[in-house]
Design an enzyme around this catalytic site. Structure first.
Site, PDB file in Angstrom:
ATOM      1  CG  HIS A  90     -58.050  78.851  -7.094  1.00 10.60           C
ATOM      2  ND1 HIS A  90     -59.399  79.095  -7.653  1.00 10.60           N
ATOM      3  CD2 HIS A  90     -57.386  79.788  -6.631  1.00 10.60           C
ATOM      4  CE1 HIS A  90     -59.454  80.314  -7.255  1.00 10.60           C
ATOM      5  NE2 HIS A  90     -58.510  80.851  -6.756  1.00 10.60           N
ATOM      6  CD  GLU A  95     -54.018  78.762  -2.069  1.00 13.13           C
ATOM      7  OE1 GLU A  95     -54.497  79.533  -1.167  1.00 13.13           O
ATOM      8  OE2 GLU A  95     -54.158  78.889  -3.343  1.00 13.13           O
ATOM      9  NE  ARG A 153     -59.783  87.589 -10.511  1.00 14.02           N
ATOM     10  CZ  ARG A 153     -59.194  86.455  -9.677  1.00 14.02           C
ATOM     11  NH1 ARG A 153     -58.972  85.689 -10.410  1.00 14.02           N
ATOM     12  NH2 ARG A 153     -58.695  86.526  -8.698  1.00 14.02           N
ATOM     13  CG  ASN A 186     -49.043  84.069  -3.179  1.00 14.32           C
ATOM     14  OD1 ASN A 186     -48.826  84.512  -4.285  1.00 14.32           O
ATOM     15  ND2 ASN A 186     -50.295  83.666  -2.695  1.00 14.32           N
ATOM     16  NE  ARG A 227     -51.023  81.003  -6.566  1.00  9.84           N
ATOM     17  CZ  ARG A 227     -52.030  81.960  -6.727  1.00  9.84           C
ATOM     18  NH1 ARG A 227     -52.170  83.222  -6.009  1.00  9.84           N
ATOM     19  NH2 ARG A 227     -53.128  81.681  -7.245  1.00  9.84           N
TER      20      ARG A 227
END
Ligand code: ADP
Length: 392
Positions: free
Chosen positions: A182, A378, A240, A9, A94
């Site tokens: 996600h 993940e 964010r 990742n 990813r």
């Protein structure tokens, strides 16, 4: 010789990785997990075994920098030198945005990378680094099969009406649609839910980490999700903002308080829980603060989640289960309690003891909706997809 899959990742200044043993079949036991941080200054590498025990670390020293290619080389060389008799046979990456072309994971080649590069302009916060990482790997290890797994893929099951914005056709055709993110985490959680709550058909998953979103699952498939085009909208996040009306952004540009570059920087780095509190975007810091601004930021967070749960319960036609996951969802007793306290209208009843203990089930036995804490993984999801593709 044992075979391993390594999952990467790649971020702007970090490279996270995990290595999984292939030979045990689909279980893919974790061999080690690690990261290189601060790649643009004072880079450092740490790696832990599957039990979380430190295995090794390395510092390059102040003033040094490490690019993605050098970082990937370092990781693969370390793995092959330090894991007994182990050979890396494939890599999974990813990548946030798969665009219209990739609704499932894909074996990477030059054409795939060029297409993914063309999407960078749509998603500047993760996509460039994800693609750079994959390209650097392809250059460094041209013989190794590589797979890209996309955060957007899982949401392509959303009905067309949920994937669309009310914009002219030429704008929609330019790729402005509700992508959702996600997805790798939701893919993993959707496979876990039946193990905990086999009868639950209508499920909302709250992936609450540094980035935060919710996903409505019907029979394990995404039908709605809070992040839209890009990773800014939906729930407020660490830095964010979540939902902000486009008119406000146009006003900030028109009044010259921001140009496109400074506006983007503000929205990605200075908004959200950090912007609201003026203290921090980190949930642990906010929870431990008695400052009224921290309290107000936490209230905004749970209020926003409550609104989406209302909307998604309507989309699903009811709600059977609510799942918390990721850093905040898995660890914050307080955030879970604050949200559940706002869901009395759904007859959600929290078991406070179970919540304090971290679950997995944290709802009372007479709760109309079962509530769960399920850790996401993940990296394992990417490793499983990678294995499936290289075996074909
Ligand atoms: P990322 O999206 O960067 O992968 P994570 O899923 O690791 O993020 O989540 C990071 C968030 O989880 C941070 O806001 C952090 O404060 C929060 N977090 C981690 N542990 C706890 C805890 N014990 N209590 C509350 N929040 C926590």
């Amino acid at each position: 010789m044992k075979n391993a899959i390594v999952v990467f990742n790649a971020g702007s200044t970090s490279l996270k990785f995990g290595a999984y043993a292939v030979d045990a079949g689909e279980a893919l036991p974790l061999l080690c997990v690690g990261r290189i941080d601060s790649m643009q200054g004072d880079p450092h590498f740490v790696v832990n075994n599957a039990d979380g025990k430190p295995m090794d670390s390395h510092e390059w020293g102040e003033g040094h920098t490490v690019d993605h290619k050098a970082a990937l080389h370092f990781v693969i060389t370390w793995l092959e030198a330090n894991l007994d008799n182990t050979k890396v046979v494939a890599a999974g990456h990813r990548v946030v945005l798969g665009g219209e072309r990739y609704e499932t994971p894909v074996l990477i080649n030059g054409d795939v990378l060029d297409y993914l590069d063309s999407l960078v302009v749509m998603e500047p916060s993760h996509q460039p680094y994800n693609v750079d990482g994959a390209r650097a790997f392809a250059e460094a290890f041209p013989g190794l099969p590589q797979v890209a797994c996309f955060d957007t893929s899982f949401h392509r099951t959303m009905p067309q009406v949920a994937q669309t914005y009310a914009l002219p056709k030429n704008v929609r055709d330019a790729g402005v649609c509700h992508w959702g993110f996600h997805g790798i985490s939701y893919d993993y959680i959707s496979r876990q839910v039946p193990k905990f709550a086999p009868a639950a058909r209508r499920v909302i998953v709250a992936h609450l980490g540094g980035g935060a979103s919710m996903c409505a699952l019907l029979d394990g498939r995404s039908v709605e999700t809070t992040m839209g085009f890009g990773a800014l909208s939906g729930l407020p996040m660490a830095t964010r903002p979540g939902d902000v009306p486009p008119g406000a952004l146009l006003y900030l540009l028109r009044s010259k308080q921001f140009d496109d570059t400074s506006l983007e920087k503000m929205l990605y780095e200075r908004a959200g829980l950090l912007g609201l509190s003026g203290i921090s975007g980190d949930m642990r810091v906010l929870q431990n603060s008695a400052d009224a601004r921290a309290v107000a930021a936490l209230e905004y967070f749970s209020y926003a989640m409550m609104k989406y749960i209302g909307a998604y319960t309507a989309v699903l036609g009811g709600l059977d289960a609510l799942v918390f996951t990721a850093g905040i969802g898995e660890n914050s007793v307080q955030v879970r309690a604050a949200l559940c306290a706002k869901l009395g209208w759904l007859n959600v009843k929290l078991d406070e003891k179970a919540n304090a203990a971290g679950g997995p089930c944290i709802s009372a036995s007479d709760s109309a909706v079962s509530v769960w804490v399920i850790p996401t993984d993940e990296e394992l999801m990417i490793a499983q997809h990678t294995l499936a593709l290289i075996q074909h």
